[in-house]
Design a protein around this motif. Sequence first.
Motif, PDB file in Angstrom:
ATOM      1  N   LYS A  45      36.455  52.532  43.293  1.00 28.95           N
ATOM      2  CA  LYS A  45      35.851  53.770  42.800  1.00 28.95           C
ATOM      3  C   LYS A  45      35.322  54.653  43.913  1.00 28.95           C
ATOM      4  N   ARG A  66      38.508  51.953  39.286  1.00 29.95           N
ATOM      5  CA  ARG A  66      37.368  51.696  38.410  1.00 29.95           C
ATOM      6  C   ARG A  66      36.643  53.019  38.184  1.00 29.95           C
ATOM      7  N   LYS A  68      33.429  55.386  37.664  1.00 22.71           N
ATOM      8  CA  LYS A  68      32.024  55.396  38.049  1.00 22.71           C
ATOM      9  C   LYS A  68      31.174  55.366  36.783  1.00 22.71           C
ATOM     10  N   SER A  69      29.962  54.865  36.887  1.00 20.28           N
ATOM     11  CA  SER A  69      29.106  54.708  35.702  1.00 20.28           C
ATOM     12  C   SER A  69      28.686  56.044  35.103  1.00 20.28           C
ATOM     13  N   ASN A  70      28.700  57.107  35.892  1.00 24.43           N
ATOM     14  CA  ASN A  70      28.253  58.410  35.391  1.00 24.43           C
ATOM     15  C   ASN A  70      29.403  59.343  35.009  1.00 24.43           C
ATOM     16  N   ARG A 111      37.955  49.271  28.924  1.00 23.29           N
ATOM     17  CA  ARG A 111      36.753  48.469  29.162  1.00 23.29           C
ATOM     18  C   ARG A 111      37.072  47.032  28.755  1.00 23.29           C
ATOM     19  N   ARG A 119      29.942  39.880  32.484  1.00 17.41           N
ATOM     20  CA  ARG A 119      29.571  41.296  32.530  1.00 17.41           C
ATOM     21  C   ARG A 119      30.750  42.171  32.122  1.00 17.41           C
TER      22      ARG A 119
END
Length: 120
Positions: A45, A66, A68-70, A111, A119
């Motif tokens: 990422k 991957r 990014k979380s945001n 996902r 996780r």
Amino acid sequence: MHCLYDHSGALPTFLTVTDGKKHDVRVVKDHTFPLSPDSIVSVDKAYIDYKWLNSLNDQGIWFVTRAKSNIDYAVVGQHPISSKRILSDECISLQGPLTKTKYSKELRLIRYYDEERERL
């Protein structure tokens, strides 16, 4: 280390090693990798630069990374779930004002649950 692997020859065709001071995405922008259409690029990422990813897509090069979380996106479709570890398999479009101008095509966001590390 950044390596280009040729499946047909089963050997690396390009290799460059950098220190930790150079951001990963600079490596791919500063070097000419001999990629051909239908190549598959797998990057972490840290490489997410939507303009660069768009240029790969325009050349017929596939990529996997991957998220990014945001990440700012909207779901525009779904794919059937093919495994109990896959939690979702969605078609998305980027929504951020800058990102959607740099990459306006749909992306696929998957996902999954990693049982070994417990996780997402």
